[in-house]
Design a protein around this motif. Structure first.
Motif, mmCIF file in Angstrom:
data_model
loop_
_atom_site.group_PDB
_atom_site.id
_atom_site.type_symbol
_atom_site.label_atom_id
_atom_site.label_comp_id
_atom_site.label_asym_id
_atom_site.label_seq_id
_atom_site.Cartn_x
_atom_site.Cartn_y
_atom_site.Cartn_z
ATOM 1 N N VAL A 276 1.023 -10.806 2.151
ATOM 2 C CA VAL A 276 1.748 -11.598 3.145
ATOM 3 C C VAL A 276 0.760 -12.143 4.177
ATOM 4 C CG1 VAL A 276 3.620 -11.671 4.850
ATOM 5 C CG2 VAL A 276 3.823 -10.197 2.819
ATOM 6 N N THR A 277 0.145 -11.247 4.932
ATOM 7 C CA THR A 277 -0.836 -11.676 5.933
ATOM 8 C C THR A 277 -2.272 -11.560 5.428
ATOM 9 O OG1 THR A 277 -0.992 -9.466 6.925
ATOM 10 C CG2 THR A 277 0.701 -10.958 7.798
ATOM 11 N N ARG A 278 -2.455 -10.863 4.297
ATOM 12 C CA ARG A 278 -3.759 -10.761 3.661
ATOM 13 C C ARG A 278 -3.538 -10.854 2.156
ATOM 14 N NH1 ARG A 278 -6.392 -5.147 5.040
ATOM 15 N NH2 ARG A 278 -7.447 -5.349 3.016
ATOM 16 N N ASP A 279 -4.595 -11.199 1.430
ATOM 17 C CA ASP A 279 -4.446 -11.470 0.001
ATOM 18 C C ASP A 279 -3.884 -10.267 -0.747
ATOM 19 O OD1 ASP A 279 -5.399 -14.006 0.390
ATOM 20 O OD2 ASP A 279 -7.391 -13.624 -0.450
ATOM 21 N N GLY A 280 -2.983 -10.583 -1.673
ATOM 22 C CA GLY A 280 -2.291 -9.550 -2.422
ATOM 23 C C GLY A 280 -2.587 -9.574 -3.903
ATOM 24 N N GLY A 281 -1.598 -9.170 -4.698
ATOM 25 C CA GLY A 281 -1.824 -8.836 -6.087
ATOM 26 C C GLY A 281 -1.786 -9.966 -7.089
ATOM 27 N N LEU A 282 -1.504 -11.193 -6.674
ATOM 28 C CA LEU A 282 -1.498 -12.299 -7.625
ATOM 29 C C LEU A 282 -2.917 -12.833 -7.831
ATOM 30 C CD1 LEU A 282 1.802 -14.172 -6.690
ATOM 31 C CD2 LEU A 282 1.402 -12.514 -8.533
ATOM 32 N N GLU A 283 -3.822 -11.921 -8.094
ATOM 33 C CA GLU A 283 -5.224 -12.216 -8.373
ATOM 34 C C GLU A 283 -5.804 -11.023 -9.119
ATOM 35 O OE1 GLU A 283 -7.420 -12.658 -4.741
ATOM 36 O OE2 GLU A 283 -6.489 -10.923 -3.806
ATOM 37 N N LYS A 284 -6.963 -11.208 -9.691
ATOM 38 C CA LYS A 284 -7.564 -10.169 -10.525
ATOM 39 C C LYS A 284 -7.789 -8.885 -9.741
ATOM 40 C CE LYS A 284 -11.740 -9.070 -13.210
ATOM 41 N NZ LYS A 284 -12.195 -7.993 -12.314
ATOM 42 N N SER A 285 -8.272 -8.974 -8.510
ATOM 43 C CA SER A 285 -8.571 -7.797 -7.696
ATOM 44 C C SER A 285 -8.224 -8.076 -6.245
ATOM 45 C CB SER A 285 -10.055 -7.412 -7.796
ATOM 46 O OG SER A 285 -10.460 -7.214 -9.131
ATOM 47 N N PHE A 286 -7.763 -7.056 -5.527
ATOM 48 C CA PHE A 286 -7.489 -7.197 -4.099
ATOM 49 C C PHE A 286 -7.854 -5.893 -3.407
ATOM 50 C CE2 PHE A 286 -3.718 -5.284 -5.848
ATOM 51 C CZ PHE A 286 -3.263 -4.401 -4.876
ATOM 52 N N THR A 287 -8.024 -5.967 -2.110
ATOM 53 C CA THR A 287 -8.340 -4.774 -1.327
ATOM 54 C C THR A 287 -7.146 -4.368 -0.468
ATOM 55 O OG1 THR A 287 -9.280 -6.081 0.482
ATOM 56 C CG2 THR A 287 -10.811 -5.277 -1.215
ATOM 57 N N ALA A 288 -7.114 -3.075 -0.146
ATOM 58 C CA ALA A 288 -6.097 -2.531 0.750
ATOM 59 C C ALA A 288 -6.675 -1.313 1.443
ATOM 60 C CB ALA A 288 -4.838 -2.152 -0.020
ATOM 61 N N PRO A 289 -6.226 -1.015 2.650
ATOM 62 C CA PRO A 289 -6.655 0.233 3.296
ATOM 63 C C PRO A 289 -6.290 1.429 2.420
ATOM 64 C CG PRO A 289 -5.490 -1.186 4.851
ATOM 65 C CD PRO A 289 -5.302 -1.800 3.502
ATOM 66 N N ALA A 290 -7.159 2.407 2.367
ATOM 67 C CA ALA A 290 -6.894 3.595 1.552
ATOM 68 C C ALA A 290 -5.597 4.284 1.963
ATOM 69 C CB ALA A 290 -8.066 4.569 1.666
ATOM 70 N N SER A 291 -5.222 4.152 3.219
ATOM 71 C CA SER A 291 -4.016 4.825 3.718
ATOM 72 C C SER A 291 -2.744 4.333 3.055
ATOM 73 C CB SER A 291 -3.908 4.645 5.236
ATOM 74 O OG SER A 291 -3.840 3.265 5.570
ATOM 75 N N VAL A 292 -2.758 3.162 2.403
ATOM 76 C CA VAL A 292 -1.549 2.625 1.766
ATOM 77 C C VAL A 292 -1.673 2.602 0.244
ATOM 78 C CG1 VAL A 292 -0.908 1.284 3.793
ATOM 79 C CG2 VAL A 292 -2.278 0.198 1.989
ATOM 80 N N VAL A 293 -2.695 3.258 -0.297
ATOM 81 C CA VAL A 293 -2.905 3.302 -1.742
ATOM 82 C C VAL A 293 -2.494 4.686 -2.256
ATOM 83 C CG1 VAL A 293 -4.584 3.081 -3.607
ATOM 84 C CG2 VAL A 293 -4.787 1.629 -1.575
ATOM 85 N N TYR A 294 -1.592 4.707 -3.252
ATOM 86 C CA TYR A 294 -1.012 5.953 -3.736
ATOM 87 C C TYR A 294 -1.295 6.138 -5.224
ATOM 88 C CZ TYR A 294 1.782 6.194 0.555
ATOM 89 O OH TYR A 294 2.192 6.277 1.865
#
Length: 333
Positions: A113-131
């Motif tokens: 939404v405010t940063r690039d998401g999953g409609l691409e080969k790879s994306f980043t996210a803060p570890a705190s929201v990765v499960y």
């Protein structure tokens, strides 16, 4: 890397973007599947979602994938882990975050939404929201963790008891999730209202719905302890309030347009002592959502009507692809 970029209102294009840099507290995820939902349709049309999307940006906030790299401070996942990602990122500093209401964060940001998401080969996210997800949960099903978690949050705002009779209004993907979720929470009778006979019959046969109503021709009795509105239109919001018995709870889950209103009998709200509740996003509901999916309490794969490619996403968003109940994008193997 291949990415589908929202470049303007109702404009998307495939682009070759550099792989994102992984910061110390971030995780790089190779996207397996990305879900498409009503929020994506709103963002595509230039309307707000949980926050505003400012092009150019890569959408995709319902994601699953494989960890490809981790920042030096990350300890909760490792390279090769199968994961799903909660898109919502809270500031932790505003009054809402500091009073245990992070979903109302004044500075909310979101993957896809405010940063690039999953409609691409790879994306980043803060570890705190990765499960991490268990082996029993497919990557395809895991891409629906975010909508399931939003429904879980909605349920947490209700006082649900086994003796109650519940009604779900709306035969889209979210309404069908609530049918299963109410039963998983022990409600003894769950009824279902919508406009597509095939979906109503499917939920009665597969998920044990007691009564169904096609709202284009059937009347709904005012007989429910819990009513969940999962459409977001004025007429269905009015139906939800009208379907209540005394002491009932109404969850207004469906998302209307920003300037939308509906009418209700305010004396009945008083006389019936109704509780009318909104629900926004999914604070800290991912663990429960993963557990429900992995345990088999919820069957989401039977609700996925379309599996598409990045090149087909825009046709889903603009309505050229018909009959979509739930679409997921297979981004990579």
């Amino acid at each position: 890397m291949k990415a589908l970029v929202l470049t303007g209102t109702k404009k998307m294009e495939i682009q070759d973007l550099p792989e994102p840099e992984v910061k110390p507290d971030e995780v790089l995820v190779n996207t397996a599947y990305a879900g498409i939902c009503g929020t994506d349709r709103a963002l595509y049309a230039g309307l707000p979602g949980s926050a505003n999307a400012v092009p150019p940006v890569v959408l995709g906030h319902e994601n699953s994938g494989i960890v490809a790299a981790i920042g030096k401070n990350v300890t909760n996942v490792k390279i090769g882990d199968r994961v799903t990602v909660d898109p919502n990122i809270y500031c932790g500093q505003c009054d809402y975050c500091r009073t245990d209401r992070p979903e109302l964060c004044d500075n909310l940001s979101a993957v896809g939404v405010t940063r690039d998401g999953g409609l691409e080969k790879s994306f980043t996210a803060p570890a705190s929201v990765v499960y991490p997800i268990p082996d029993s949960l497919s990557l395809k099903a895991a891409a629906t963790t975010e909508p399931v978690s939003c429904a879980v949050h909605g349920m947490s705002l209700l006082d649900v008891k086994p003796y109650q009779k519940a009604l779900v209004i709306g035969d889209g993907f979210m309404g069908q999730l609530f049918v299963q979720l109410l039963q998983a929470y022990g409600v003894h009778q769950v009824d279902f209202a919508g406009i597509i006979d095939e979906k109503l019959a499917f939920n009665k046969e597969k998920f044990g719905v007691t009564n169904t109503y096609n709202t284009t021709r059937d009347s709904i009795p005012a007989d429910y302890d819990v009513v969940i509105e999962a459409v977001g239109l004025p007429q269905t919001q009015e139906q939800a309030v009208e379907a209540t018995k005394k002491g009932a709870q109404v969850l207004m889950f469906g998302v209307g347009k920003p300037d939308q209103t509906f009418s209700m009998n305010t004396y009945e709200v008083y006389q019936k002592q109704l509780k009318i509740q909104g629900a926004f996003i999914n604070p800290y509901a991912f663990k429960d959502a993963i557990a429900l999916l992995a345990s088999g309490e919820m069957d989401v794969e039977s609700l996925i009507s379309h599996e598409v490619t990045l090149e087909q996403v825009e046709d889903v968003l603009n309505g050229k692809v018909k009959g979509v109940s739930k679409a997921v994008v297979k981004v990579s193997d």
